[in-house]
Design a protein around this motif. Structure first.
Motif, PDB file in Angstrom:
ATOM      1  N   ASP A  16       0.687  -1.595  -0.575  1.00 42.19           N
ATOM      2  CA  ASP A  16       0.171   0.082   0.078  1.00 42.19           C
ATOM      3  C   ASP A  16       0.931   1.719   0.000  1.00 42.19           C
ATOM      4  O   ASP A  16       0.584   2.546   0.397  1.00 42.19           O
ATOM      5  CB  ASP A  16      -1.286  -0.239   1.473  1.00 42.19           C
ATOM      6  N   VAL A  17       1.646   0.856  -1.064  1.00 37.51           N
ATOM      7  CA  VAL A  17       2.427   2.407  -0.505  1.00 37.51           C
ATOM      8  C   VAL A  17       2.807   3.304  -2.015  1.00 37.51           C
ATOM      9  O   VAL A  17       1.206   3.183  -2.361  1.00 37.51           O
ATOM     10  CB  VAL A  17       4.085   2.117  -1.041  1.00 37.51           C
ATOM     11  N   PRO A  18       2.619   4.535  -1.637  1.00 34.28           N
ATOM     12  CA  PRO A  18       2.374   6.353  -2.661  1.00 34.28           C
ATOM     13  C   PRO A  18       3.181   5.694  -3.736  1.00 34.28           C
ATOM     14  O   PRO A  18       3.731   4.796  -4.149  1.00 34.28           O
ATOM     15  CB  PRO A  18       2.560   7.284  -1.864  1.00 34.28           C
ATOM     16  N   ARG A  19       1.868   6.877  -5.087  1.00 32.16           N
ATOM     17  CA  ARG A  19       2.529   5.937  -6.359  1.00 32.16           C
ATOM     18  C   ARG A  19       3.978   6.246  -6.037  1.00 32.16           C
ATOM     19  O   ARG A  19       4.414   5.717  -7.039  1.00 32.16           O
ATOM     20  CB  ARG A  19       1.655   6.927  -6.954  1.00 32.16           C
ATOM     21  N   PHE A  20       4.077   7.694  -6.016  1.00 32.14           N
ATOM     22  CA  PHE A  20       5.979   7.879  -6.197  1.00 32.14           C
ATOM     23  C   PHE A  20       6.582   6.753  -5.806  1.00 32.14           C
ATOM     24  O   PHE A  20       8.070   6.747  -6.451  1.00 32.14           O
ATOM     25  CB  PHE A  20       6.447   8.874  -5.474  1.00 32.14           C
ATOM     26  N   ALA A  21       6.823   5.686  -4.642  1.00 32.87           N
ATOM     27  CA  ALA A  21       7.233   4.700  -4.601  1.00 32.87           C
ATOM     28  C   ALA A  21       7.330   3.127  -4.833  1.00 32.87           C
ATOM     29  O   ALA A  21       7.927   2.117  -4.823  1.00 32.87           O
ATOM     30  CB  ALA A  21       7.074   4.059  -2.711  1.00 32.87           C
ATOM     31  N   GLN A  22       6.420   3.587  -5.874  1.00 31.46           N
ATOM     32  CA  GLN A  22       6.039   1.981  -6.463  1.00 31.46           C
ATOM     33  C   GLN A  22       7.147   2.214  -7.317  1.00 31.46           C
ATOM     34  O   GLN A  22       7.759   2.523  -8.041  1.00 31.46           O
ATOM     35  CB  GLN A  22       5.001   2.162  -7.079  1.00 31.46           C
ATOM     36  N   GLY A  23       7.294   0.289  -7.245  1.00 33.53           N
ATOM     37  CA  GLY A  23       8.729   0.015  -8.333  1.00 33.53           C
ATOM     38  C   GLY A  23       9.548   0.439  -7.371  1.00 33.53           C
ATOM     39  O   GLY A  23      11.006   0.032  -8.024  1.00 33.53           O
ATOM     40  N   GLN A  24       9.925   1.231  -6.370  1.00 32.32           N
ATOM     41  CA  GLN A  24      11.262   1.531  -5.417  1.00 32.32           C
ATOM     42  C   GLN A  24      11.671   1.045  -3.988  1.00 32.32           C
ATOM     43  O   GLN A  24      12.463   1.051  -3.563  1.00 32.32           O
ATOM     44  CB  GLN A  24      11.375   3.541  -5.154  1.00 32.32           C
ATOM     45  N   ASP A 211       6.253  -7.901 -10.320  1.00 33.74           N
ATOM     46  CA  ASP A 211       6.268  -9.089  -9.194  1.00 33.74           C
ATOM     47  C   ASP A 211       5.997  -7.794  -7.700  1.00 33.74           C
ATOM     48  O   ASP A 211       4.733  -8.493  -7.392  1.00 33.74           O
ATOM     49  CB  ASP A 211       7.117 -10.124  -8.630  1.00 33.74           C
ATOM     50  N   GLN A 212       7.164  -6.732  -8.178  1.00 36.20           N
ATOM     51  CA  GLN A 212       6.476  -5.532  -7.077  1.00 36.20           C
ATOM     52  C   GLN A 212       5.162  -5.004  -7.075  1.00 36.20           C
ATOM     53  O   GLN A 212       4.654  -5.002  -6.496  1.00 36.20           O
ATOM     54  CB  GLN A 212       7.773  -4.659  -6.370  1.00 36.20           C
ATOM     55  N   MET A 213       4.788  -4.686  -8.482  1.00 33.33           N
ATOM     56  CA  MET A 213       4.037  -3.876  -9.148  1.00 33.33           C
ATOM     57  C   MET A 213       2.173  -4.602  -8.743  1.00 33.33           C
ATOM     58  O   MET A 213       1.703  -3.817  -8.778  1.00 33.33           O
ATOM     59  CB  MET A 213       4.206  -3.473  -9.788  1.00 33.33           C
ATOM     60  N   ALA A 214       2.294  -5.981  -9.187  1.00 36.74           N
ATOM     61  CA  ALA A 214       1.506  -7.227  -8.917  1.00 36.74           C
ATOM     62  C   ALA A 214       1.081  -7.387  -7.556  1.00 36.74           C
ATOM     63  O   ALA A 214      -0.071  -7.060  -7.024  1.00 36.74           O
ATOM     64  CB  ALA A 214       1.525  -8.502  -9.940  1.00 36.74           C
ATOM     65  N   GLY A 215       1.722  -6.780  -6.366  1.00 34.27           N
ATOM     66  CA  GLY A 215       1.364  -6.541  -5.304  1.00 34.27           C
ATOM     67  C   GLY A 215       0.506  -5.319  -4.267  1.00 34.27           C
ATOM     68  O   GLY A 215       0.093  -5.083  -3.450  1.00 34.27           O
ATOM     69  N   PHE A 216       0.630  -4.433  -5.213  1.00 42.33           N
ATOM     70  CA  PHE A 216       0.414  -3.493  -4.492  1.00 42.33           C
ATOM     71  C   PHE A 216      -1.291  -3.056  -4.844  1.00 42.33           C
ATOM     72  O   PHE A 216      -1.568  -3.509  -5.846  1.00 42.33           O
ATOM     73  CB  PHE A 216       1.476  -1.973  -5.201  1.00 42.33           C
ATOM     74  N   ASP A 217      -1.908  -2.303  -3.720  1.00 43.34           N
ATOM     75  CA  ASP A 217      -2.969  -2.405  -3.692  1.00 43.34           C
ATOM     76  C   ASP A 217      -3.876  -0.806  -4.569  1.00 43.34           C
ATOM     77  O   ASP A 217      -4.549   0.185  -3.867  1.00 43.34           O
ATOM     78  CB  ASP A 217      -4.108  -3.060  -2.453  1.00 43.34           C
ATOM     79  N   VAL A 224       5.038   2.999 -12.630  1.00 43.92           N
ATOM     80  CA  VAL A 224       5.081   3.027 -12.117  1.00 43.92           C
ATOM     81  C   VAL A 224       5.943   4.275 -13.083  1.00 43.92           C
ATOM     82  O   VAL A 224       5.506   4.484 -14.217  1.00 43.92           O
ATOM     83  CB  VAL A 224       6.451   2.072 -11.632  1.00 43.92           C
ATOM     84  N   GLN A 225       6.541   5.171 -12.248  1.00 43.55           N
ATOM     85  CA  GLN A 225       6.327   6.161 -13.373  1.00 43.55           C
ATOM     86  C   GLN A 225       8.160   6.133 -13.408  1.00 43.55           C
ATOM     87  O   GLN A 225       9.068   6.280 -12.491  1.00 43.55           O
ATOM     88  CB  GLN A 225       6.371   8.051 -12.025  1.00 43.55           C
TER      89      GLN A 225
END
Length: 225
Positions: A16-24, A211-217, A224-225
């Motif tokens: 459940d991380v914010p968008r800017f942290a997705q993929g990081q 795989d990381q991105m698939a886990g985000f709700d 990811v940007q």
């Protein structure tokens, strides 16, 4: 000797991380290493902004991710986990002492000499965006990061990877440099920009990121940007 691919492996990650942290989020480092050596793992998803599950802090005292467990160890901190995965697989860490310790040195340098300056850029420009003290503070923060990046750029030179061949040190350093994706800073160091891109195009990284991105709700359209 490669790690036993049949061993049960668990990697904790946020969902459940914010968008800017997705993929990081730093579990990507462990996922990437597992993909490079073909080690199956099971992600254990937890909430970043909620109370941690009962007992989690006995596994990861700071409530962060990643934490790692298999039939041999229960450990935390991405650097320690990467070294654990690499110690028995030469695809991530050479057995020859000079190259082995050179790679270990660069992994530690990524964490101790490069990442703190980059995280200051992130902390100031992203986490505190809009605060009145940020604008006057940013030039000094960016200048310090550029000083460290210049040293890294000079050391990398025209090599593809930090010690000449791909190792666990490159997993760490590439993921550290990815934290600057919201800036243009790395464009001032073309060899570092190319180095980061080389890491990001490795099939193991591509799979780890997916795989990381698939886990985000989150809705898939956010990406990811």
């Amino acid at each position: 000797m490669p790690i036993d691919a049949n061993a049960a492996t668990i990697v904790s990650a946020f969902d459940d991380v914010p968008r800017f942290a997705q993929g990081q989020v730093r579990d990507i480092r462990v996922r990437w290493a597992c993909e490079e050596i073909g080690r199956p793992y099971r992600p254990e998803l937890i909430h970043a902004r909620a109370d941690k599950p009962e007992g989690y802090r006995r596994w990861q005292p700071f409530g962060q991710v990643p934490a790692f467990a298999d039939d041999r160890v229960r450990i935390f901190e991405s650097g320690a986990i990467l070294l654990y995965l690499a110690e028995r697989d030469e695809r991530l860490l050479p057995s020859e002492p000079a190259d082995r310790w050179n790679a270990i040195t660069w992994l530690i340098a990524a964490l101790n000499s490069v990442e703190p300056s980059i995280m200051q850029v992130v902390w100031t420009g992203v986490f505190n965006k809009g605060k009145d003290w940020v604008e006057p503070a940013m030039p000094a923060v960016i200048d310090f990061a550029k000083t460290r990046l210049k040293s890294l750029s000079d050391a990398l030179g025209d090599k593809d990877w930090l010690i000449g061949r791909f190792t666990v040190a490159d997993i760490m350093m590439v993921t550290v440099l990815r934290a600057l994706r919201h800036t243009q800073i790395l464009e001032e160091f073309p060899n570092l920009a190319a180095y980061r891109a080389r890491g990001e195009t490795r099939p193991a990284f591509v799979q780890a990121l997916a795989d990381q991105m698939a886990g985000f709700d989150i809705p898939e359209s956010q990406g990811v940007q």
